[in-house]
Design an enzyme around this catalytic site. Structure first.
Site: not given
Length: 159
Positions: A74-76, A79
């Protein structure tokens, strides 16, 4: 893990970064952690980022996909979307990540799709929906990134 796929970018983004001599696939990749976890970015644009990750190798002791692995995916993806929204003069820094895990997965590949909730001048927020191979929702995440100006004279990172 295996061979690296070519990420699909919109032409205007390819042109913007090519003019700066930046290797887009390297800059907007999953990074070292994502690579170790088998994260593959398939498509990347400010409006939508799609990526996959194998369950195998990313499980907790009960054999289920680790919640932290879902958070990495999710963060990848969020971002990358935030960085593309900010453009070549900004850098995106995650400031808040929230994940709700809906179901366990024991095998196969999960797919994450990040779409913008808010794209402003100083912050960007993306919702990331992670599904299993049967298109069942595994996790819903929300990432907010701070968009910071690159220091004067500093170009985006080159590979």
């Amino acid at each position: 893990m295996g061979e690296q796929q070519q990420v699909k970018f919109p032409q205007e983004i390819i042109d913007e970064y090519a003019a700066l001599g930046v290797d887009l696939p390297a800059m907007f990749s999953a990074g070292h952690l994502g690579t170790r976890m088998g994260v593959q970015i398939i498509e990347a644009a400010p409006e939508r980022v799609i990526g996959t990750m194998p369950v195998e190798g990313n499980t907790q002791p009960y054999g289920l996909l680790h919640g932290g692995a879902s958070a990495v995916l999710a963060e990848t993806l969020g971002s990358v979307g935030s960085m593309l929204h900010g453009g070549s003069s900004k850098v995106a820094v995650g400031v808040d990540l929230n994940c709700t895990h809906h179901r366990g997965v024991r095998s196969g590949l999960v797919t994450g799709v990040a779409t913008p909730v808010h794209r402003g001048r100083s912050t960007a927020t993306y919702e990331i929906v992670i599904t299993d191979e049967q298109d069942r929702r595994v996790c819903t995440a929300r990432l907010t990134c701070l968009l910071r100006d690159l220091p004067a004279g500093e170009a985006p990172a080159k590979d």
